[in-house]
Design a protein around this motif. Structure first.
Motif, PDB file in Angstrom:
ATOM      1  N   ALA A  37       0.935  -1.127  -0.046  1.00 26.43           N
ATOM      2  CA  ALA A  37       0.032   0.036  -0.002  1.00 26.43           C
ATOM      3  C   ALA A  37       1.087   1.207   0.023  1.00 26.43           C
ATOM      4  O   ALA A  37       0.603   2.169  -0.767  1.00 26.43           O
ATOM      5  CB  ALA A  37      -0.864  -0.059   1.262  1.00 26.43           C
ATOM      6  N   GLU A  38       1.886   1.126   0.619  1.00 26.45           N
ATOM      7  CA  GLU A  38       2.763   2.314   0.788  1.00 26.45           C
ATOM      8  C   GLU A  38       3.427   2.532  -0.597  1.00 26.45           C
ATOM      9  O   GLU A  38       3.727   3.699  -0.951  1.00 26.45           O
ATOM     10  CB  GLU A  38       4.049   2.136   1.810  1.00 26.45           C
ATOM     11  CG  GLU A  38       3.593   2.480   3.200  1.00 26.45           C
ATOM     12  CD  GLU A  38       4.523   2.039   4.194  1.00 26.45           C
ATOM     13  OE1 GLU A  38       5.609   1.429   3.829  1.00 26.45           O
ATOM     14  OE2 GLU A  38       4.470   2.727   5.372  1.00 26.45           O
ATOM     15  N   SER A  39       3.891   1.403  -1.193  1.00 22.85           N
ATOM     16  CA  SER A  39       4.368   1.508  -2.635  1.00 22.85           C
ATOM     17  C   SER A  39       3.339   2.160  -3.660  1.00 22.85           C
ATOM     18  O   SER A  39       3.726   2.783  -4.299  1.00 22.85           O
ATOM     19  CB  SER A  39       5.158   0.380  -3.171  1.00 22.85           C
ATOM     20  OG  SER A  39       6.147  -0.125  -2.434  1.00 22.85           O
ATOM     21  N   GLN A  40       2.041   1.749  -3.480  1.00 26.58           N
ATOM     22  CA  GLN A  40       0.999   2.023  -4.459  1.00 26.58           C
ATOM     23  C   GLN A  40       0.781   3.565  -4.044  1.00 26.58           C
ATOM     24  O   GLN A  40       0.612   4.569  -5.075  1.00 26.58           O
ATOM     25  CB  GLN A  40      -0.284   1.588  -4.197  1.00 26.58           C
ATOM     26  CG  GLN A  40      -0.248  -0.028  -4.593  1.00 26.58           C
ATOM     27  CD  GLN A  40      -0.102   0.012  -6.222  1.00 26.58           C
ATOM     28  OE1 GLN A  40      -0.380   0.707  -6.877  1.00 26.58           O
ATOM     29  NE2 GLN A  40      -0.423  -1.309  -6.599  1.00 26.58           N
ATOM     30  N   SER A  41       0.898   4.074  -2.736  1.00 26.84           N
ATOM     31  CA  SER A  41       0.788   5.656  -2.620  1.00 26.84           C
ATOM     32  C   SER A  41       2.040   6.419  -3.114  1.00 26.84           C
ATOM     33  O   SER A  41       1.642   7.397  -3.515  1.00 26.84           O
ATOM     34  CB  SER A  41       0.875   5.819  -1.079  1.00 26.84           C
ATOM     35  OG  SER A  41       0.534   6.899  -0.539  1.00 26.84           O
ATOM     36  N   LEU A  42       3.019   5.935  -3.001  1.00 30.69           N
ATOM     37  CA  LEU A  42       4.063   6.385  -3.838  1.00 30.69           C
ATOM     38  C   LEU A  42       3.951   6.587  -5.471  1.00 30.69           C
ATOM     39  O   LEU A  42       4.212   7.659  -5.897  1.00 30.69           O
ATOM     40  CB  LEU A  42       5.365   6.018  -3.427  1.00 30.69           C
ATOM     41  CG  LEU A  42       6.870   6.636  -4.222  1.00 30.69           C
ATOM     42  CD1 LEU A  42       7.053   7.809  -3.591  1.00 30.69           C
ATOM     43  CD2 LEU A  42       8.156   5.503  -3.635  1.00 30.69           C
ATOM     44  N   ALA A  43       3.426   5.421  -5.956  1.00 30.41           N
ATOM     45  CA  ALA A  43       3.309   5.432  -7.269  1.00 30.41           C
ATOM     46  C   ALA A  43       2.196   6.692  -7.481  1.00 30.41           C
ATOM     47  O   ALA A  43       2.309   7.205  -8.840  1.00 30.41           O
ATOM     48  CB  ALA A  43       2.768   4.189  -7.839  1.00 30.41           C
TER      49      ALA A  43
END
Length: 499
Positions: free
Chosen positions: A307-313
């Motif tokens: 989820a953190e990586s998706q937020s960064l993307a």
């Protein structure tokens, strides 16, 4: 006057982009240093609980667990989810690389000519009739969208975390099957031993009923004593019928876990055997060990990292995009089959995009990603709290059941001594047969309670093994970030547990 403002504008743009690329940070949950139920506990090696069912020293249980892990459909479904996540990761990684295609096209166009063409070159080409134009093209084409600001890499990292979550869930499914198989086997053995004791109790009740009838005929007891003895015998017969039904259901449940035809377990496990207990103390380790041993916590941490990586993307989607295209091919054209041309060509180009206004679509995507991250964080904290509670309950349950079983063993020893004294008194003529049978009934009830205590202790041991995350050997190496950003909370916790 413009030049002095350029550094300020560049600095302002850099600050704006940095603000857009920052993701929410989550606080690490607090963990106790030691278990409340055990004040002194050292860290446990991963292999200590890797095959906890072997600690029961029961070859049949070990064989059934191996069979369940090979055949159970829940394990197969979980492994299919892993295959799906692995394919999604390969698809995500492919977005970082160029794509090469070989497109081709061909067309033919016919134009009707309703005018007369005067004599000359045009008439020689046949243009006084209908006009036919043919075109064709074949090219080797390559395109590459450059990941300048890491949006694709962030999504690639999110897919990698999803794969780690799917792998952890597959391990959790496998451990659930192992635990259910062990519990079903323990219950089956307990019911078999309980049936044996019940048959002995029925024989004793039948003898008491016979003696009551003899004493009634001799006028030493009343009809009430006879009916009471007969009622006790009938109650045991009814209990035996119910126990046989429970025994059949337990065997069928074990067959379902092992994915084998109904009735297989009833035939294979018909021989007498006691309820197994784990040998030696169960190493509980420290609360921090749960972060690398419990697959459900590993899965929740991986989902949080994803989820953190998706937020960064989603934030990196606010940045400009750049794509490069190149082509090398051959094309041709023909006019009325008279005039034709064939040539080679090359193309090289670039596409640049800068998001300006999209009615809040990208901002909404960022909000959705942040909410998903917050949801994953809350789910991780809840799972961690449940895991800590399960271990504390398991430790207290095993210790309590072990003390209870020790007391029940002492109780049985006293009843055993009482029965031996009754037999001795009967041989010496100091006690009648009914007193001997009553002593035997007391001993039988003590054996039944001891069997119940042993079964509950074995069940508590299995529950503790599951709560501690036993049943597999985790990899102590922490996950590394491929997206170039700082590791998420799940990676941080797993790294701390590995140390």
């Amino acid at each position: 006057m413009i030049r002095p403002r350029r550094p300020v504008a560049v600095l302002g743009l850099a600050v704006l982009l940095a603000a857009c690329s920052s993701v929410p940070e989550y606080a690490e949950p607090e963990l106790p240093a030691q278990w409340f139920s055990r004040s002194q506990s050292a860290s446990v090696a991963p292999q200590a609980l890797a095959a906890w069912w072997q600690m029961f020293d029961d070859p049949t249980l070990t064989r059934l667990v191996s069979r369940a892990m090979e055949r159970n459909p829940d394990v197969e479904l979980a492994m299919l989810q892993v295959s799906t996540a692995r394919a999604q990761l390969r698809q995500s990684r492919a977005a970082l690389l160029p794509s090469i295609d070989l497109p081709g096209s061909a067309s033919r166009q016919r134009i009707e000519n309703d005018r007369d063409v005067p004599p000359g070159p045009l008439q020689d080409l046949g243009l006084d009739d209908d006009i036919r134009i043919e075109n064709w093209e074949l090219a080797l084409q390559a395109s590459w969208e450059l990941d300048l600001f890491g949006a694709t890499r962030a999504r690639n990292q999110a897919a990698a975390h999803q794969l780690r979550s799917a792998e952890a869930e597959a391990i959790a499914a496998r451990l659930a099957v192992v635990a259910n198989t062990a519990q079903a086997y323990i219950q089956l053995r307990a019911l078999q031993n309980q049936r044996q004791l019940l048959v002995e109790g029925m024989a004793l009740a039948a003898e008491l009923e016979r003696i009551a009838n003899l004493l009634f005929e001799a006028g030493e007891v009343t009809r009430l004593d006879v009916e009471s003895a007969a009622a006790e015998h009938a109650t045991l017969r009814a209990d035996l019928s119910e126990l046989d039904l429970n025994l059949a259901q337990a065997a069928l449940a074990l067959d379902t876990l092992l994915a084998q035809p109904p009735g297989t377990s009833a035939g294979e496990l018909s021989g007498p055997a006691g309820v197994p207990l784990a040998k030696g103390p169960i190493p509980a380790g420290q609360p921090l060990d749960l972060l690398r041993r419990r697959p459900d916590l590993i899965a929740e941490a991986a989902r949080l990292d994803s989820a953190e990586s998706q937020s960064l993307a989603a934030r990196r989607d606010l940045f400009p995009t750049l794509a490069i295209q190149a082509a090398l091919g051959r094309s041709g054209m023909a006019l009325n089959n008279e005039l034709s041309s064939v040539s080679n060509f090359t193309r090289l180009g670039a596409t640049f995009g800068l998001p300006i206004f999209d009615f809040g679509r990208r901002r909404s995507a960022i909000e959705l990603a942040d909410v998903a991250g917050e949801t994953s964080y809350v789910a991780f904290r809840a799972a961690l709290g449940d895991a800590l509670e399960q271990v504390e309950r398991g430790l207290a349950g095993v210790d309590g059941q072990r003390q209870r079983l020790a007391a029940l063993q002492q109780m049985r020893a006293h009843y055993q001594r009482s029965q031996e004294l009754a037999d001795t008194s009967y041989r010496l003529g100091e006690a009648n047969l009914q007193e001997v049978l009553n002593a035997q009934r007391g001993l039988l009830q003590a054996r039944q309670r001891q069997l119940s205590g042993r079964t509950e202790l074995a069940t508590a041991q299995v529950a503790l093994f599951v709560a501690l995350g036993g049943g597999w050997q985790p990899d102590p190496a922490p996950a590394t970030s491929e997206a170039g950003n700082a590791p998420g909370l799940g990676q941080t916790l797993n790294s701390a547990a590995a140390r």
